[in-house]
Scaffold this motif. Structure first.
Motif, mmCIF file in Angstrom:
data_model
loop_
_atom_site.group_PDB
_atom_site.id
_atom_site.type_symbol
_atom_site.label_atom_id
_atom_site.label_comp_id
_atom_site.label_asym_id
_atom_site.label_seq_id
_atom_site.Cartn_x
_atom_site.Cartn_y
_atom_site.Cartn_z
ATOM 1 N N PHE A 76 -43.959 -1.450 51.966
ATOM 2 C CA PHE A 76 -44.141 -0.006 51.834
ATOM 3 C C PHE A 76 -42.794 0.728 51.918
ATOM 4 O O PHE A 76 -42.449 1.544 51.060
ATOM 5 N N VAL A 77 -42.022 0.402 52.947
ATOM 6 C CA VAL A 77 -40.731 1.088 53.117
ATOM 7 C C VAL A 77 -39.795 0.752 51.958
ATOM 8 O O VAL A 77 -39.078 1.619 51.442
ATOM 9 N N ALA A 78 -39.841 -0.498 51.522
ATOM 10 C CA ALA A 78 -38.968 -0.890 50.416
ATOM 11 C C ALA A 78 -39.313 -0.104 49.151
ATOM 12 O O ALA A 78 -38.418 0.372 48.434
ATOM 13 N N GLU A 79 -40.584 0.076 48.887
ATOM 14 C CA GLU A 79 -40.982 0.833 47.691
ATOM 15 C C GLU A 79 -40.528 2.286 47.800
ATOM 16 O O GLU A 79 -40.062 2.879 46.829
ATOM 17 N N LEU A 80 -40.684 2.829 48.991
ATOM 18 C CA LEU A 80 -40.245 4.214 49.190
ATOM 19 C C LEU A 80 -38.748 4.346 48.914
ATOM 20 O O LEU A 80 -38.304 5.266 48.225
ATOM 21 N N ASP B 45 -45.227 -8.819 55.201
ATOM 22 C CA ASP B 45 -45.617 -7.651 55.990
ATOM 23 C C ASP B 45 -45.716 -6.429 55.077
ATOM 24 O O ASP B 45 -44.733 -6.005 54.456
ATOM 25 N N GLY B 46 -46.928 -5.886 54.981
ATOM 26 C CA GLY B 46 -47.147 -4.739 54.103
ATOM 27 C C GLY B 46 -46.318 -3.528 54.481
ATOM 28 O O GLY B 46 -45.918 -2.743 53.623
ATOM 29 N N ARG B 47 -46.044 -3.373 55.762
ATOM 30 C CA ARG B 47 -45.262 -2.203 56.188
ATOM 31 C C ARG B 47 -43.863 -2.263 55.591
ATOM 32 O O ARG B 47 -43.293 -1.263 55.204
ATOM 33 N N ALA C 214 -51.613 10.305 63.610
ATOM 34 C CA ALA C 214 -50.950 8.993 63.679
ATOM 35 C C ALA C 214 -49.525 9.109 63.136
ATOM 36 O O ALA C 214 -49.242 9.892 62.234
ATOM 37 N N VAL C 215 -48.676 8.309 63.701
ATOM 38 C CA VAL C 215 -47.288 8.301 63.244
ATOM 39 C C VAL C 215 -47.208 7.538 61.932
ATOM 40 O O VAL C 215 -47.791 6.478 61.773
ATOM 41 N N ASP C 216 -46.530 8.127 60.981
ATOM 42 C CA ASP C 216 -46.370 7.534 59.671
ATOM 43 C C ASP C 216 -45.546 6.256 59.772
ATOM 44 O O ASP C 216 -44.651 6.152 60.603
ATOM 45 N N GLU C 217 -45.830 5.320 58.890
ATOM 46 C CA GLU C 217 -45.056 4.080 58.899
ATOM 47 C C GLU C 217 -43.583 4.335 58.612
ATOM 48 O O GLU C 217 -42.713 3.604 59.068
ATOM 49 N N TRP C 218 -43.319 5.353 57.859
ATOM 50 C CA TRP C 218 -41.916 5.699 57.595
ATOM 51 C C TRP C 218 -41.224 6.097 58.890
ATOM 52 O O TRP C 218 -40.094 5.721 59.153
ATOM 53 N N LEU C 219 -41.932 6.855 59.740
ATOM 54 C CA LEU C 219 -41.353 7.232 61.033
ATOM 55 C C LEU C 219 -41.181 6.008 61.917
ATOM 56 O O LEU C 219 -40.210 5.894 62.658
ATOM 57 N N GLU C 220 -42.145 5.122 61.841
ATOM 58 C CA GLU C 220 -42.026 3.894 62.629
ATOM 59 C C GLU C 220 -40.744 3.155 62.259
ATOM 60 O O GLU C 220 -40.075 2.572 63.110
ATOM 61 N N TYR C 221 -40.437 3.184 60.981
ATOM 62 C CA TYR C 221 -39.225 2.515 60.523
ATOM 63 C C TYR C 221 -37.985 3.267 61.008
ATOM 64 O O TYR C 221 -37.031 2.666 61.508
ATOM 65 N N VAL D 246 -49.900 0.762 49.093
ATOM 66 C CA VAL D 246 -49.833 -0.070 50.300
ATOM 67 C C VAL D 246 -50.283 0.721 51.520
ATOM 68 O O VAL D 246 -50.997 0.209 52.382
ATOM 69 N N GLN D 247 -49.857 1.971 51.609
ATOM 70 C CA GLN D 247 -50.187 2.806 52.772
ATOM 71 C C GLN D 247 -50.783 4.118 52.274
ATOM 72 O O GLN D 247 -50.092 5.147 52.203
ATOM 73 N N PRO D 248 -52.055 4.147 51.946
ATOM 74 C CA PRO D 248 -52.641 5.361 51.345
ATOM 75 C C PRO D 248 -52.610 6.574 52.275
ATOM 76 O O PRO D 248 -52.675 7.706 51.804
ATOM 77 N N ALA D 249 -52.515 6.342 53.586
ATOM 78 C CA ALA D 249 -52.545 7.480 54.516
ATOM 79 C C ALA D 249 -51.158 8.014 54.816
ATOM 80 O O ALA D 249 -51.020 8.949 55.596
ATOM 81 N N SER D 250 -50.151 7.447 54.216
ATOM 82 C CA SER D 250 -48.789 7.840 54.579
ATOM 83 C C SER D 250 -48.434 9.218 54.034
ATOM 84 O O SER D 250 -48.509 9.471 52.829
ATOM 85 N N GLN D 251 -48.019 10.068 54.907
ATOM 86 C CA GLN D 251 -47.566 11.404 54.492
ATOM 87 C C GLN D 251 -46.272 11.291 53.697
ATOM 88 O O GLN D 251 -46.088 11.967 52.688
#
Lengths: 336, 1064
Positions: free
Chosen positions: B969-973, B964-966, B1036-1043, B998-1003
């Motif tokens: 993404f969180v792991a790299e952050l 899962d790319g999401r 859109a809600v950032d994937e970080w927020l989703e986490y 992985v997530q180019p649109a992530s703030q």
């Protein structure tokens, strides 16, 4: 470094502190376009200073009236002339869902008023933020051109205050004018990536004077608490009431930030937002811009002390600056 | 005269008692309910809770034109039906005189008549600095410049001397303005240098040290004292070390002594102001209209140790007084202009705003709690005061009848308006004391109602008039002796017309009742009826009732007219009671009726012409029922009136309120003389108020039909108008049937409508239905005592479980109760443990999303025991603990000093929470070693537990292997953040770049990378990285927020799965 360079900004108004060679000297366009380039080369230090006595600004001071110490070493200073007084106002506006209703309208009115109060020579950048940070119009635009865009602001989402502040500090390019960052917020940050400490660290590398206009807790009757503002579990800890959370005071970190940059916090009711914004600008215009060439070329944080000699005045100025290390990409300097 | 009531005869409760009372001369006849033997209990005004509501638009202007449906009112989170709605606009020109009210009462709130405005200005001299007084004085003077309107009262009181000056007329207002000049500022003046001890400490700091021995504050004050001494030339290095150390050691005790003294003085000032506020608000008890008190003050401390503070707050709440705060100090461009900042070193730059807030916390809290607002730092005092004056004269008055009986406790209220962009302000609660929320003190009047019915004409132009009075029996004191209760009630009525001698009748009623009879009596008001013969003209009747034992009395006046026209109607008798079993409506002194009841309206037509002067008079009548806004709900065409045995033309109209929403209605009568051609009409307004919980919600307007006398409407089956008690099995059956209807609706696919309806159900009814279903395993006949046939099979039960779970999302206040109710049903709904665990997951995650961690944990932990192989259980538990730890850490990060005590509290501390999170996540990984989410969370938790290397290993696994790319993404952050904390900016930047890839649109990724670049001295690139964020209009809600905020999303996912499982 010579002591007779031309300065990109020469006068009073903003809390700029890092002074670089003029753009011509570096072969750059004096009015840079996006992407912005943040200045790095420290040739001299410029310091925005507000002096007051009994709450009233003190004017007419000369360079010899100031006592500026860089790492406890007295510096020879001069006051910049009033030839270049342009301001670059960066408005960082909280449009999260907590401002929905009358507060948003008051915010729009306040933002328009501040843009109106800027001259045609000044520049303005408007950032709006909820959980997402976004630019409202172009960066460093003519203030009047941004006015129509203010009306389109809509309230929605959570509060990423730290991330927004960082973005504002990043855009505080002094080549557009003396950077004044005016933050408005009524919320608590729960969703930023950055921490308060990281924003504080960024502020030490920026030239912006940060003013924060905050709304008190008793002014939010129309705000609907949502997941982000009312932290889960808090009600449980406090006997089922959220009152204490609403009472929580978001100002302490912001007071630290504003004090660090020489600005201040303004508490305001919704109706007084406009006054708060204008007061921040008015105070900004009443500042002295002091320049000196640092005696020490040590890379890293330099602590500053600023006083007015033999007087019971109150002096507000930033508390230090970074002297950059040589080389294209220096390692992270030690924190103060 | 004594009356004895047999306990055996109390079966018919009030009806029986009233029948006994018929022997008393004042009572004309026994009364029984029209549709049933049990009379509907009229919701007396004494039980009505009223709330004044100010609604403002975006510009702070009062909003007009709202109606009842625009408002929603909750008591302790439970929605309340509005039984009273009134728009108060005192600024508008006086309306044309309204026709005399059909009923008068001495119980507020009366719905008719002008509500006077009361505005009291408290000039808090004790908390005003002298320099603030002129400005405050001018502003108040301008406020008082316009004269009060008739009935209004303006008060001015200073806290210095405490005397109150009231103005009701222009001349009194002039005197009041002159009095303003006497107001002073008594708050100690701050000096500009550090000379006196007063400048060393604020009131707030003194309180912190004196009451709480706050060490950081103490250090601050000690530092100031030292600075002062240095400024005076002391504490220099040239001093002998022993002298210097001795002096330094003395500072803390000196600071403590200073704090005690300063706090004593501040507390004394606060006490004086609070006592005056308490006395002032108590003096306003019982007054009609909005009562506003403006506290002109720089504010005082929030010191809950002062009993005066609590008393002042309670007095304001009990007497429904709205407090406003006005701080006359200007908005200044420099913090140093505030008194605290003038103290030089004591306040760092920018701190003064905080100091002001702290100093005014007590007054601000008082103001907020009563529904007012505080204006501070405003340069436009006129605007602030103008707004207060405007609110005093323009507001909405909402009334509701609490479903819970009065218990003397404080109940929180919340008012919302269902329109966007509007702001609502109202009081935040009330004391639910018996009898109209006010204590039954000897000084408060006995609640009374009085109405007049003009009946048939008599000789010499006079008419028979029946005065009907009703007395609240709960206001009468009954003395108990040998199990019986006695009381003596004296009553007198006078009717005056013009200059004629008033007609007077007085009686005494002695009651001697059993306990049962007394209980029955108190379910309704006591009727008193008296006949008079009155001439044409306007009359005023005045009724006085006195309780012999209690000493209380009450008086009410009622004005009415005896018409002169020969062709006229008698006063329509609109009633939900009948006279015995005759079917004829009984006289009542009210025009409010309970939703669900059935009304009868009797009219008589007098003076109709006879054809060719012989035969019976001929007239016809029709009617319309309409809302107050004019919408016609029911219409009956004119039909000929049939003369009765006495030759009078009479019509009886039946009106069902079974499905009538609460509100104001009008019965419009249209009568025609079919011989002479004359016509007349009459408008009879009446109000429908919410009744006891019924099985069905009102959906349609009231039907109306004309019936011929004396047949009363037949009583069929269960009728909500029977007003059953909550424990009545009939009510349960209705609720159950209604609930099952919604389950069927849900099963048919109308999910949204069904969920909406469940949310709107009274929580008690819904809970009872679920519990009844659970207790009977879906056997409806058993659940309803045989009243509802059939059964709710497993599919139906599972649907009920899911429906209830969906409703939890919409009703956060009741989430926990609903979850518990559904849990009981779950036991019988399915034997499949997977279904149960799925439900627990959905319920637990919803509870977590609403912040009810402990309740959520209960359900999630059960998954681990009931479905030990289900990895979702331990994972959910681990994430819950992690979320909670992160929350505490966020709060402790400095944003909220109020929450500092949360820190280090052992159980519940971040360390403890992280430990539990780690254990749960490791348990999940034992079940599924490759569970990516568990690895990710565990890595994050381990970093939080100060085990960075181990955490980095987990995150590295996710970054390298997760599908899962999401999650990658969180792991790299998180890896980047870990390296940044360790000072490895280069490695941090590399991880942030990976995350961005992985997530180019992530703030979050762009902010993280930009900030790291900025810190590393690459500002140009830092700006460049941020450009896409700033230029895009992203919502859109950032994937970080989703986490970070995943509970709600995961709850929705679990609910989807639950729906699918239920459908299977």
């Amino acid at each position: 470094m010579t002591g007779r360079r031309r300065w990109t900004v020469t006068l009073l108004g903003a809390g700029a502190l890092l002074v670089r060679p003029a753009p011509e000297a570096r072969g750059q366009d004096p009015a840079p376009k996006a992407p912005l380039v943040f200045p790095t080369g420290t040739e001299s230090v410029r310091l925005d200073v507000h002096v007051s006595r009994d709450g009233k600004p003190v004017t007419g001071l000369r360079a010899q009236d100031f006592e500026v110490k860089d790492e406890r070493v007295l510096q020879k200073v001069r006051i910049a002339t009033r030839e270049e007084t342009n301001v670059h106002a960066i408005l960082v506006l909280d449009v999260s869902s907590s401002v929905l209703g009358p507060r948003l309208e008051a915010l729009k009115t306040a933002a328009r008023s501040l843009l109106e109060a800027l001259s045609g020579q000044d520049r303005a950048t408007v950032l709006a933020f909820s959980h997402a940070v976004r630019g409202v119009g172009p960066t460093a635009a003519v203030p009047a051109s941004l006015q129509p865009l203010i009306g389109g602001l809509q309230a929605d989402g959570a509060t990423a205050l730290h991330d927004a502040l960082y973005a504002g500090l990043l855009l505080a390019d002094p080549r557009h004018g003396r950077p004044l960052l005016v933050l408005f917020s009524d919320g608590l940050d729960k969703v930023s990536w950055l921490s308060h400490e990281q924003v504080l660290a960024a502020s030490r590398r920026s030239e912006a004077v940060v003013h924060a206009v905050l709304v008190g807790r008793d002014e939010g009757a129309g705000a609907q608490p949502n997941w982000y503002f009312t932290p889960p579990g808090y009600a449980q800890w406090r006997g089922g009431t959220q009152v204490r959370w609403e009472r929580s005071d978001a100002r302490s970190p912001l007071e630290a930030l504003t004090a660090e940059t020489g600005g201040r916090v303004w508490a305001a009711a919704d109706e007084a937002l406009k006054n708060g914004f204008l007061a921040a600008l008015a105070e900004f215009r009443q500042r002295y811009l002091i320049e000196f060439e640092p005696g020490s070329k040590r890379a890293g944080w330099h602590r500053l002390e600023v006083k007015v000699k033999g007087d019971s005045t109150q002096v507000r100025a930033r508390r230090g600056y970074f002297y950059p290390a040589p080389g294209p990409r220096p390692a992270a300097p030690p924190e103060p | 005269m004594g009356l004895a009531l047999s306990a055996a005869g109390v079966r018919a409760s009030t009806a029986m008692l009233l029948a006994v009372l018929a022997g008393y001369p004042w009572v004309s006849h026994a009364q029984t309910p029209a549709p049933s033997p049990a009379p509907a209990s009229f919701p007396s005004a004494a039980e009505l809770v009223t709330v004044e509501v100010v609604v403002m638009d975006g510009g702070g202007r009062p909003v007009t034109g709202l109606n009842r449906d625009d408002f929603a009112l909750r008591e302790e989170g439970a929605p309340q039906a509005l039984t009273h709605f009134e728009v108060v606009r005192l600024d508008e020109d006086p309306a044309p005189p309204a026709p005399p009210a059909r009923v008068s009462t001495n119980v507020a709130p009366a719905t008719a008549g002008r509500r006077p405005a009361l505005l009291a200005v408290v000039f808090d001299e004790r908390h005003l600095a002298p320099e603030s007084v002129p400005r405050a004085r001018q502003a108040v003077e301008r406020l008082f410049a316009s004269a009060p309107k008739p009935g209004d009262e303006w008060m001015l009181v200073g806290t210095g001397r405490g005397d109150v000056r009231t103005a009701r007329t222009p001349s009194e207002a002039e005197e009041q303005r002159a009095r303003l000049g006497e107001m002073r500022g008594l708050r100690p003046r701050m000096t500009d240098d550090l000379v006196t001890n007063d400048d060393m400490i604020t009131d707030f700091e003194a309180m912190r040290i004196a009451l709480h021995d706050d060490v950081p504050t103490l250090r601050l004050v000690v530092a100031r004292l030292q600075d002062r001494e240095r400024a005076r030339g002391g504490l220099v290095s040239s001093q002998a070390p022993s002298v210097r150390e001795s002096r330094l050691a003395a500072y803390p005790s000196e600071a403590r002594a200073l704090a005690r003294r300063t706090y004593r003085e501040a507390a004394a000032r606060a006490r004086a102001t609070l006592s005056l506020l308490e006395a002032l608000t108590n003096s306003l008890a019982g007054r009609r209209g909005r009562k506003s008190v403006v506290l002109v003050s720089e504010g005082f401390l929030l010191d809950v140790s002062l009993p005066e503070w609590k008393r002042a707050l309670e007095a304001a709440r009990k007497n429904d007084v709205v407090l406003y705060g006005l701080d006359a100090r200007r908005l200044t461009a420099d913090a140093s202009s505030t008194p605290e900042a003038k103290r030089g070193l004591m306040t760092p730059a920018g701190r003064s705003a905080t100091a002001d807030r702290e100093a005014a916390e007590g007054s601000d809290t008082l103001v907020t709690e009563t529904g007012g607002f505080t204006r501070r730092y405003t340069n436009d005092l006129d605007d602030a005061l103008g707004r207060i004056a405007q609110e005093t004269r323009n507001y909405y008055l909402l009334g509701f009848q609490p479903t819970a009986p009065p218990d003397g406790k404080y109940r929180r209220l919340a008012v919302e308006v269902r329109r966007e962009g509007l702001t609502v302000r109202a009081r935040k609660g009330y004391y639910a004391t018996p009898a109209s929320g006010r204590p039954a003190e000897a000084g408060t009047p006995i609640p009374l109602r009085l109405a007049a019915y003009v009946r048939e004409p008599l000789a010499a132009g006079a008419s028979r008039v029946q005065l009907v009075a009703e007395v609240d029996p709960t206001a009468i004191v009954f003395l108990e002796q040998d199990g019986r209760f006695s009381a003596s009630v004296e009553s007198a009525v006078e009717v005056a017309a013009g200059g004629a001698e008033p007609l007077r009748q007085a009686r005494r009623l002695d009651l001697d009742l059993s306990a049962e009879a007394l209980d029955a009596l108190k379910t309704s008001w006591m009727p008193l009826v008296r006949d008079f013969e009155l001439p044409v003209g306007t009359h005023t009747a005045r009724l006085t009732v006195k309780d012999g034992a209690g000493g209380r009395s009450g008086t009410v006046e009622h004005t009415f007219a005896v018409p002169s026209a020969s062709f006229r109607l008698s006063t329509p008798v609109l009633s939900d009671l009948t006279q015995g079993s005759s079917g004829v409506p009984a006289l009542v002194a009210r025009r409010s009726f309970t939703q669900g009841s059935r009304l009868l309206c009797e009219i008589e037509v007098h003076g109709a012409a006879r054809a060719e002067n012989e035969g019976p008079p001929r007239a016809s009548a029709g009617h319309v029922i309409r809302t107050a806004a004019g919408a016609v709900l029911a219409r009956a065409e004119r039909t000929a009136l049939v003369p009765g045995g006495d030759g009078r033309l009479r019509q009886l109209i039946g009106i069902s309120l079974a499905r009538t929403p609460p509100g104001t209605y009008e019965l419009v009568l249209d009568v025609r003389d079919d011989v002479a051609g004359a016509a007349l009409s009459a408008v009879e307004p009446f109000e429908v108020v919410a009744g006891p919980p019924a099985g069905e919600r009102p959906v349609s307007p009231p039907p109306a039909r004309a019936v011929t006398p004396p047949a009363a409407p037949p009583r069929q089956g269960l009728q909500a108008g029977d007003a059953p008690k909550p424990e009545d099995p009939r009510l349960r059956a209705i609720a159950l049937q209604s609930y099952l209807g919604l389950v069927n609706l849900y099963q048919r696919g109308e999910r949204g409508a069904a969920v909406e309806a469940v949310v709107r159900l009274p929580p008690a009814a819904m809970k009872a239905s679920l519990e009844a279903l659970a207790a009977s395993s879906g056997d409806l006949a058993r659940a309803s005592g045989g009243m509802v046939p059939g059964s709710c099979l497993p599919g139906c039960l599972r649907a009920a479980v899911v429906l209830n779970t969906e409703a939890m999302l919409r009703a956060p206040a009741e989430t926990h109760d609903m979850a518990r109710a559904a849990e009981k049903l779950l036991e019988v709904a399915s034997e499949d443990p997977q279904f149960r665990c799925l439900w627990r997951l959905a319920a637990g995650l919803h509870l977590q999303a609403w912040g009810r961690f402990d309740d959520a944990l209960g359900h999630l932990e059960r998954i681990r025991s009931e479905c030990p192989r289900d990895v979702r259980g331990p994972l959910a538990v681990g994430i819950l603990h992690q979320d909670r730890a992160l929350l505490v850490l966020t709060v402790n990060a400095g944003w909220s000093p109020m929450l500092a005590t949360v820190r280090n509290q052992g159980e519940g501390s971040p360390t403890w929470l992280y430990r539990r999170a780690e254990a749960a996540l490791r348990a999940a990984l034992r079940l599924d070693p490759d569970y990516e989410e568990a690895h990710l969370r565990l890595g994050h938790v381990l970093i939080g537990r100060e085990q960075p290397d181990e955490g980095a290993r987990e995150l590295g696994w996710v970054a390298a292997k997760a599908a899962d790319g999401r999650r990658r993404f969180v792991a790299e952050l998180l890896l980047g953040s870990l390296h940044e904390r360790r000072g490895r900016l280069g490695e941090a930047i590399a991880h942030f770049r990976q995350a961005l890839a992985v997530q180019p649109a992530s703030q979050a990724a762009r902010v993280a990378l930009s900030q790291a670049l900025f810190q590393s001295g690459a500002p140009e690139e830092a700006v460049e990285v941020m450009q896409p964020v700033l230029s895009a209009d992203r919502r859109a809600v950032d994937e970080w927020l989703e986490y970070r905020l995943s509970a709600e999303r995961r709850a929705e996912e679990a609910l989807d799965q639950l729906r699918a499982a239920a459908a299977r």
